[in-house]
Design an enzyme around this catalytic site. Structure first.
Site, PDB file in Angstrom:
ATOM      1  N   CYS A 173     -71.319 -42.479  23.418  1.00 35.38           N
ATOM      2  CA  CYS A 173     -70.273 -43.172  24.185  1.00 35.38           C
ATOM      3  C   CYS A 173     -69.960 -42.479  25.507  1.00 35.38           C
ATOM      4  O   CYS A 173     -69.391 -43.090  26.411  1.00 35.38           O
ATOM      5  CB  CYS A 173     -69.000 -43.302  23.349  1.00 35.38           C
TER       6      CYS A 173
ATOM      7  N   HIS B  48     -63.437 -45.173  28.669  1.00 38.57           N
ATOM      8  CA  HIS B  48     -64.291 -45.707  27.599  1.00 38.57           C
ATOM      9  C   HIS B  48     -63.412 -46.567  26.702  1.00 38.57           C
ATOM     10  O   HIS B  48     -62.284 -46.192  26.376  1.00 38.57           O
ATOM     11  CB  HIS B  48     -64.897 -44.549  26.806  1.00 38.57           C
TER      12      HIS B  48
ATOM     13  N   ASN C  80     -66.108 -51.831  21.185  1.00 32.77           N
ATOM     14  CA  ASN C  80     -66.671 -50.575  21.673  1.00 32.77           C
ATOM     15  C   ASN C  80     -68.163 -50.797  21.954  1.00 32.77           C
ATOM     16  O   ASN C  80     -68.946 -50.968  21.031  1.00 32.77           O
ATOM     17  CB  ASN C  80     -66.461 -49.497  20.609  1.00 32.77           C
TER      18      ASN C  80
HETATM   19  O1  UT7 Z   1     -66.483 -44.569  20.853  1.00 29.08           O
HETATM   20  C1  UT7 Z   1     -66.852 -43.404  20.218  1.00 29.08           C
HETATM   21  C2  UT7 Z   1     -65.707 -42.687  19.691  1.00 29.08           C
HETATM   22  N1  UT7 Z   1     -65.084 -43.428  18.623  1.00 29.08           N
HETATM   23  C3  UT7 Z   1     -63.779 -43.609  18.652  1.00 29.08           C
HETATM   24  O2  UT7 Z   1     -63.133 -43.272  19.616  1.00 29.08           O
HETATM   25  C4  UT7 Z   1     -63.128 -44.193  17.441  1.00 29.08           C
HETATM   26  C5  UT7 Z   1     -61.918 -43.390  17.125  1.00 29.08           C
HETATM   27  N2  UT7 Z   1     -61.231 -43.824  15.954  1.00 29.08           N
HETATM   28  C6  UT7 Z   1     -60.549 -44.982  15.874  1.00 29.08           C
HETATM   29  O3  UT7 Z   1     -60.568 -45.789  16.785  1.00 29.08           O
HETATM   30  C7  UT7 Z   1     -59.720 -45.215  14.643  1.00 29.08           C
HETATM   31  O4  UT7 Z   1     -59.698 -44.047  13.866  1.00 29.08           O
HETATM   32  C8  UT7 Z   1     -60.183 -46.405  13.754  1.00 29.08           C
HETATM   33  C9  UT7 Z   1     -59.892 -47.741  14.464  1.00 29.08           C
HETATM   34  C10 UT7 Z   1     -61.665 -46.276  13.489  1.00 29.08           C
HETATM   35  C11 UT7 Z   1     -59.440 -46.424  12.431  1.00 29.08           C
HETATM   36  O5  UT7 Z   1     -58.042 -46.390  12.629  1.00 29.08           O
HETATM   37  P1  UT7 Z   1     -57.119 -45.319  11.829  1.00 29.08           P
HETATM   38  O6  UT7 Z   1     -55.741 -45.652  12.178  1.00 29.08           O
HETATM   39  O7  UT7 Z   1     -57.630 -43.955  12.200  1.00 29.08           O
HETATM   40  O8  UT7 Z   1     -57.396 -45.690  10.324  1.00 29.08           O
HETATM   41  P2  UT7 Z   1     -58.052 -44.806   9.150  1.00 29.08           P
HETATM   42  O9  UT7 Z   1     -59.509 -44.565   9.411  1.00 29.08           O
HETATM   43  O10 UT7 Z   1     -57.205 -43.595   8.919  1.00 29.08           O
HETATM   44  O11 UT7 Z   1     -57.930 -45.793   7.937  1.00 29.08           O
HETATM   45  C12 UT7 Z   1     -56.687 -46.276   7.482  1.00 29.08           C
HETATM   46  C13 UT7 Z   1     -56.929 -47.218   6.330  1.00 29.08           C
HETATM   47  C14 UT7 Z   1     -57.875 -46.682   5.251  1.00 29.08           C
HETATM   48  O12 UT7 Z   1     -57.369 -47.045   4.018  1.00 29.08           O
HETATM   49  P3  UT7 Z   1     -56.594 -45.979   3.097  1.00 29.08           P
HETATM   50  O13 UT7 Z   1     -57.574 -44.865   2.876  1.00 29.08           O
HETATM   51  O14 UT7 Z   1     -55.413 -45.546   3.917  1.00 29.08           O
HETATM   52  O15 UT7 Z   1     -56.251 -46.762   1.892  1.00 29.08           O
HETATM   53  C15 UT7 Z   1     -59.160 -47.423   5.501  1.00 29.08           C
HETATM   54  O16 UT7 Z   1     -59.930 -47.582   4.336  1.00 29.08           O
HETATM   55  O17 UT7 Z   1     -57.528 -48.442   6.795  1.00 29.08           O
HETATM   56  C16 UT7 Z   1     -58.660 -48.766   5.979  1.00 29.08           C
HETATM   57  N3  UT7 Z   1     -59.618 -49.497   6.770  1.00 29.08           N
HETATM   58  C17 UT7 Z   1     -59.595 -50.833   6.933  1.00 29.08           C
HETATM   59  N4  UT7 Z   1     -58.759 -51.781   6.450  1.00 29.08           N
HETATM   60  C18 UT7 Z   1     -58.979 -53.052   6.820  1.00 29.08           C
HETATM   61  C19 UT7 Z   1     -60.661 -48.991   7.489  1.00 29.08           C
HETATM   62  N5  UT7 Z   1     -61.299 -50.012   8.121  1.00 29.08           N
HETATM   63  C20 UT7 Z   1     -60.649 -51.161   7.785  1.00 29.08           C
HETATM   64  C21 UT7 Z   1     -60.850 -52.508   8.110  1.00 29.08           C
HETATM   65  N6  UT7 Z   1     -59.990 -53.409   7.625  1.00 29.08           N
HETATM   66  N7  UT7 Z   1     -61.838 -52.918   8.942  1.00 29.08           N
END
Ligand code: UT7
Length: 323
Positions: free
Chosen positions: A114, A250, A280
């Site tokens: 990225c 980005h 993304n």
């Molecule tokens: O471009 C390269 C660099 N990449 C990035 O910059 C990405 C950086 N990270 C992010 O943008 C965020 O961390 C995400 C959008 C990927 C995720 O958001 P988050 O607020 O960090 O959520 P999380 O990963 O902590 O997950 C929270 C919950 C989890 O459930 P539990 O464990 O709390 O029960 C996940 O299983 O959300 C769940 N979850 C989903 N639920 C519904 C993960 N993906 C989904 C989904 N739909 N698609």
């Protein structure tokens, strides 16, 4: 007199197929609401079967070259930032070179995921400032839909396909921050974090693979590292965030974009945001945002821009340029 790498043309290409968040609801335990609120993404474009990274890159480059008023004979070098090249080799950049009818100069790919486009810009700037090239086509193009695990809801809803391109041209500047062109660059990587975002396959391990990401761990690094690199690059240019007309970040997550702007003390009215429409697109996201920001009438000649990105590696960096 100081040579500067000045943008003379910009363009982008997006595949015709637009996929709204709701399309994932039938196959995954996810919702439009979750995707919007956690990432800011509403829709993304996915490439058709016959579209590849090099075909999208070529289309974006054609527009940038038309707008720069230059033909195939005018380009000295092509740098294509991508992690999803058509083939293991040759580089996608050489495929673009032949499609555009360019037979002189040299072309190569840059792979910094990225952060690829800021790495490519920094390399292009070095070629121009050192006199190795006068006009460089700098492209970011990705087909991340081809490396998605469609059963992994934590990644497959986040990424999209597309391409953006710039023509950079050597022009004489005065050496001050009033010059048009690239004013400073700042690049970093730290491979200790390679397990946070990677593809679990590749040529020398005789495997193919899919993108794997510990999103919340990447998130933890993002705002701090992006703010630090942007502020370092501004300082190298003798500027501060008060001088910034537009942050063109980005486009991974609206919460990262907002958090970084806030930490830099820049209002969201000075940030180009396209994540809602593109998702993304990895190395393509900054040149896509530059091109769309121009078409919207946001970015104007003379504006001071900060581009910043972080991704797999981890690799991150920032480029300051006056449009
Ligand atoms: O471009 C390269 C660099 N990449 C990035 O910059 C990405 C950086 N990270 C992010 O943008 C965020 O961390 C995400 C959008 C990927 C995720 O958001 P988050 O607020 O960090 O959520 P999380 O990963 O902590 O997950 C929270 C919950 C989890 O459930 P539990 O464990 O709390 O029960 C996940 O299983 O959300 C769940 N979850 C989903 N639920 C519904 C993960 N993906 C989904 C989904 N739909 N698609």
């Amino acid at each position: 007199m100081q040579p500067r790498a000045v943008v003379t043309g910009v363009g982008h290409f997006l595949p015709a197929r637009v996929v709204p968040n709701s399309e994932f609801e039938s196959t995954l335990e996810t919702s439009d609401e979750w995707i919007r609120t956690r990432s800011g993404i509403e829709r993304r474009h996915f490439a058709a079967e016959d579209e590849t990274t090099s075909t999208m890159a070529t289309a974006a480059a054609r527009t940038a070259m038309d707008r720069a008023g230059c033909g195939p004979q005018d380009i000295d070098a092509i740098i294509l930032a991508t992690s999803t090249a058509d083939y293991t080799f040759p580089s996608a950049a050489t495929m673009v070179q032949s499609e555009l009818g360019i037979t002189q100069g040299f072309a190569f790919d840059v792979q910094a995921v990225c952060a690829g486009f800021v790495y490519a810009l920094s390399n292009a700037n070095a070629l121009i400032v050192s006199g190795q090239a006068r006009r460089v086509l700098v492209i970011g193009a990705e087909t991340f839909s081809r490396i998605m695990d469609w059963t992994d809801r934590s990644t497959c809803v986040l990424f999209g396909d597309g391409a953006g391109a710039l023509v950079l041209e050597a022009q004489d500047g005065t050496g001050t921050s009033d010059d048009r062109g690239i004013l400073a660059t700042d690049l970093h990587s730290d491979g200790r974090y390679r397990d946070l975002l990677y593809v679990d396959g590749g040529v020398s391990t005789r495997t193919t693979g899919y993108l794997r990401m510990q999103g919340n761990q990447v998130f933890r690094h993002a705002i701090e590292k992006l703010t630090a690199t942007a502020e370092t690059a501004l300082e190298k240019a003798g500027l501060t965030s008060a001088d910034v007309d537009w942050i063109v970040p980005h486009q991974a997550n609206i919460r990262i974009i907002k958090g970084t702007a806030k930490k830099m003390g820049v209002g969201m009215d000075r940030v180009v945001v396209t994540v809602q429409d593109h998702g993304n697109t990895s190395a393509a996201s900054i040149p896509l945002a530059l091109s769309v920001g121009c078409e919207r009438g946001q970015i104007k000649p003379g504006d001071l821009l900060v581009t910043e990105a972080i991704g797999g590696g981890l690799a991150w960096g920032s480029v300051i340029l006056r449009w």
